[in-house]
Motif scaffolding. Structure first.
Motif, short mmCIF file in Angstrom:
data_model
loop_
_atom_site.label_atom_id
_atom_site.label_comp_id
_atom_site.label_asym_id
_atom_site.label_seq_id
_atom_site.Cartn_x
_atom_site.Cartn_y
_atom_site.Cartn_z
N SER A 1 0.83 -1.21 0.00
CA SER A 1 0.00 0.00 0.00
C SER A 1 0.86 1.26 0.00
N SER A 2 2.00 1.22 0.69
CA SER A 2 2.87 2.41 0.71
C SER A 2 3.54 2.61 -0.65
N MET A 3 3.90 1.52 -1.32
CA MET A 3 4.48 1.63 -2.66
C MET A 3 3.45 2.15 -3.65
N ALA A 4 2.17 1.86 -3.41
CA ALA A 4 1.11 2.40 -4.27
C ALA A 4 1.02 3.92 -4.11
N ILE A 5 1.22 4.41 -2.90
CA ILE A 5 1.22 5.86 -2.67
C ILE A 5 2.34 6.51 -3.47
N MET A 6 3.50 5.87 -3.49
CA MET A 6 4.66 6.40 -4.22
C MET A 6 4.59 6.13 -5.72
N ASP A 7 3.60 5.32 -6.16
CA ASP A 7 3.47 4.91 -7.56
C ASP A 7 4.74 4.18 -8.02
N LEU A 8 5.19 3.22 -7.21
CA LEU A 8 6.42 2.49 -7.50
C LEU A 8 6.17 1.00 -7.66
N SER B 1 -8.58 6.23 -4.18
CA SER B 1 -8.12 7.62 -4.17
C SER B 1 -6.94 7.79 -3.20
N ILE B 2 -5.92 8.55 -3.64
CA ILE B 2 -4.78 8.90 -2.80
C ILE B 2 -4.58 10.41 -2.93
N LYS B 3 -4.85 11.14 -1.86
CA LYS B 3 -4.73 12.60 -1.91
C LYS B 3 -3.59 13.06 -1.00
N LEU B 4 -2.71 13.88 -1.54
CA LEU B 4 -1.62 14.47 -0.76
C LEU B 4 -1.90 15.96 -0.61
N GLY B 5 -2.16 16.40 0.62
CA GLY B 5 -2.50 17.81 0.86
C GLY B 5 -3.73 18.25 0.09
N GLY B 6 -4.68 17.33 -0.10
CA GLY B 6 -5.91 17.66 -0.81
C GLY B 6 -5.84 17.45 -2.32
N GLN B 7 -4.66 17.18 -2.87
CA GLN B 7 -4.52 16.99 -4.32
C GLN B 7 -4.48 15.50 -4.65
N GLU B 8 -5.31 15.08 -5.61
CA GLU B 8 -5.37 13.69 -6.03
C GLU B 8 -4.08 13.29 -6.77
N LEU B 9 -3.48 12.19 -6.33
CA LEU B 9 -2.27 11.68 -6.98
C LEU B 9 -2.57 10.65 -8.06
N ARG B 10 -3.70 9.96 -7.92
CA ARG B 10 -4.03 8.95 -8.91
C ARG B 10 -4.30 9.63 -10.25
N GLY B 11 -3.69 9.08 -11.29
CA GLY B 11 -3.90 9.62 -12.62
C GLY B 11 -2.87 10.64 -13.06
N LEU B 12 -1.95 11.04 -12.15
CA LEU B 12 -0.91 11.99 -12.54
C LEU B 12 0.09 11.32 -13.48
N SER B 13 0.72 12.11 -14.31
CA SER B 13 1.71 11.59 -15.26
C SER B 13 2.94 11.10 -14.50
N PRO B 14 3.71 10.18 -15.10
CA PRO B 14 4.95 9.71 -14.46
C PRO B 14 5.90 10.84 -14.13
N ALA B 15 6.00 11.85 -15.00
CA ALA B 15 6.90 12.98 -14.74
C ALA B 15 6.45 13.76 -13.51
N LYS B 16 5.14 13.98 -13.38
CA LYS B 16 4.62 14.71 -12.23
C LYS B 16 4.82 13.92 -10.94
N MET B 17 4.64 12.59 -11.01
CA MET B 17 4.84 11.76 -9.83
C MET B 17 6.31 11.75 -9.40
#
Length: 600
Positions: free
Chosen positions: A57-64, A74-90
């Motif tokens: 689950s922690s590796m899922a947060i890091m997208d690794l 859904s994974i939100k960091l500081g209110g911003q959704e991380l799921r669906g972000l581009s690899p460069a943004k992650m």
């Protein structure tokens, strides 16, 4: 910082997070519908056994996660959704806003670059710092993590630092960009108790200083009690219980949580089953040498009296034992052990002036930090290292001269259980052949008699007979260690040397293996040298305890005498460093540890 953070939102908010892996065209769940939040300055401990899904689950947060993984929810960091972000943004977010501390720093740090280069690279990759600014910041970070010589550490390669120093260096690298979220995955599992205590103190101070949110992934409930504000308990991919740390430890609701806490070995009961407050006992020792005690005087006197009664009972029982009347199975007299010269490296003396006796049916715990010489004595006892001074006898036979015939006889009388069951078994042999090989080579049994003996050994270590045809990779860690024990006992040894046999295991698996060792020792009555740095484990097994420091034995005595009334300051510090699976008692233990450190 890469994003605008909503001050009212949790730093991390995980909603209905599920992770599956594609295996043979079938989705196999690893984490199922996880929900939790972590706020700034808060430590959430995610606990559970291997395979429970906590690291996934922690590796899922890091997208690794690898490509065969499917992440939902859904994974939100500081209110911003991380799921669906581009690899460069992650990658940008991983560098700036999320950092991870790994279990083994030697594999997480690059061995061909200095510590300073690796921190500078992190800083310059994610910011506009000049080389000189990055160097100054790296030195500042190494100072923050309390490395004794930050300039030297900056210039050092990972192999030139101790395990604790490497862990500090990796923490410094993780904190380089002031992350919002810090994920610590088993950050102290590979460390000695004293180094572990220092790292836990460091992480607590950094948490307070930086106000980061922290996810602590571990199976060590003592570490959880030391650091965590809240706890999420995972089993088979599900969160089965969450709550405040004090509530979980004080009144666990789920049967699995109760089972997990019950499996934790801890210091605190004497041979009569009476609970003994070790913090009070250590405080009494500190008080006797002029330190300020942290417990009420009347309470301390009551506890001291209880300890004195327990010690008196233990001594009476010891005098009644027949151990002293029998000839030793293992005896060291003024023994010095060296690792031979290799190339330009001179010989290294690892043990000096050691005197040790183990009698039939006796379990002796040999404890100390890494580098204290305890494993060296264990290896010498089975003939794997030469004795350069003094005498070492096994069953009355002097093996100091290292005569080939003598050593061949020795190996039939001594068995050894190693720390890592995976590396101690031949991956190409079915476990039945691994267990039977010593008996076949020794000419003890062959053919049908050998097969019958293998089945009996599998029965003794409580493994199904059908497992004889399985290979090591098909077994769990606890099952592999049972195979290692069966192999060590195959020639009915008079002496069993167990070198950290449970340190690589989950707490509940560890409890089962310790229980098995106890039962086998009582049934077969072999003498046992149990080498470990875990005092709670040795408390379960040992009749006597020998404490080593820097190659010398500094204290020895009965289990109760050493653990309940330690005399040597080093033994006191060693015991004070053991984390307790109770937040309130652990807080007292930290205060005591500080007092003992100041005294020394």
């Amino acid at each position: 910082m890469t994003q605008t953070i909503n001050d009212d939102a949790p730093v991390l908010e995980v909603t209905d997070l599920s992770v599956d892996f594609a295996v043979d065209r079938v989705w196999v769940p690893a984490a199922i519908g996880l929900n939790y939040t972590v706020s700034a300055g808060e430590v959430l401990a995610i606990v559970g056994e291997s395979g429970s899904g906590k690291s996934v689950s922690s590796m899922a947060i890091m997208d690794l996660l690898p490509k065969n993984a499917r992440i939902r929810g859904s994974i939100k960091l500081g209110g911003q959704e991380l799921r669906g972000l581009s690899p460069a943004k992650m990658r940008e977010i991983r560098g700036n806003d999320i950092a991870m501390i790994f279990q083994e720093p030697m594999t997480a740090l690059n061995p061909v670059y200095t510590i300073g280069n690796q921190i500078v690279e992190t800083l310059r990759l994610h910011s506009q710092m000049s080389p000189s600014e990055a160097r100054a910041r790296a030195i500042e970070l190494l100072t923050m993590v309390e490395l004794p010589d930050p300039d030297k550490a900056f210039r050092s390669y990972p192999h030139q630092l101790s395990g604790g120093q490497r862990q500090r260096a990796m923490i410094a690298q993780s904190l380089a960009l002031d992350p919002l979220l810090l994920i610590a995955d088993e950050p102290t599992t590979a460390l000695d108790v004293t180094v572990q205590a220092e790292i836990l103190d460091l992480m607590r101070n950094l948490r307070d200083h930086l106000n980061s949110a922290v996810i602590l992934i571990t199976h060590d409930m003592g570490v959880v009690a030391d650091l965590a504000d809240r706890i999420a308990v995972m089993r088979r991919g599900l969160i089965v219980e969450t709550g405040d740390a004090r509530d979980i430890f004080g009144d666990p609701q789920h049967p699995y949580t109760q089972e997990l806490l019950a499996a934790v070995p801890h210091l605190g009961a004497n041979d009569d089953g009476e609970e003994i407050d070790l913090t009070a006992a250590l405080a009494a020792a500190a008080h006797a040498e002029g330190a300020v005690t942290i417990v009420d005087t009347a309470e301390l006197e009551r506890r001291e009296a209880a300890n004195a009664r327990a010690l008196d009972n233990a001594r009476r029982r010891e005098r009644a034992e027949s151990h002293d009347l029998s000839a030793p199975i293992l005896e060291l007299r003024d023994v010095a052990i060296e690792y031979p010269k290799q190339g330009r490296m001179p010989a290294f003396r690892a043990v000096e002036g050691a005197n040790l006796v183990i009698r039939p049916g006796e379990v002796v715990g040999l404890v100390g930090e890494s580098g204290s010489g305890k494993t060296t004595i264990g290896r010498a006892a089975v003939g794997l290292l030469p004795v350069v001074e003094g005498t070492l006898t096994v069953g009355g036979v002097d093996i100091t001269a290292r005569d080939r015939k003598v050593l061949a006889t020795l190996r039939r009388r001594v068995g050894m259980v190693f720390q890592d069951p995976s590396s101690s078994l031949n991956p190409r042999l079915p476990i039945g052949e691994s267990i039977g090989e010593p008996m076949l080579l020794a000419g003890v049994a062959k053919g049908e008699a050998l097969q019958k003996k293998i089945e009996e050994l599998l029965d003794q270590v409580e493994l199904p007979r059908t497992y004889r045809n399985r290979y090591p990779h098909e077994l769990s860690g606890g099952q592999k260690q049972r195979v290692g024990i069966a192999r060590a006992l195959s020639l009915s040894p008079e002496l069993l040397v167990a070198d950290e046999p449970t340190s690589a295991l989950d707490v509940s698996v560890q409890a089962h293996v310790l229980e098995l060792l106890q039962e086998l020792q009582q049934q077969l009555q072999f003498a046992c040298l149990f080498v470990t740095h875990d005092l709670a484990v040795v408390d379960v097994l040992a009749d006597r305890i020998v404490v080593m420091r820097r190659g010398r034995i500094v204290e020895e005595g009965t289990r109760d005498a050493i653990l309940r009334n330690p005399q040597d300051p080093y033994t006191q510090r060693l015991i004070a460093a053991v984390p307790l699976p109770d937040p309130e008692k652990q807080r007292e233990r930290r205060e005591l540890r500080t007092l003992l450190a100041e005294r020394s």
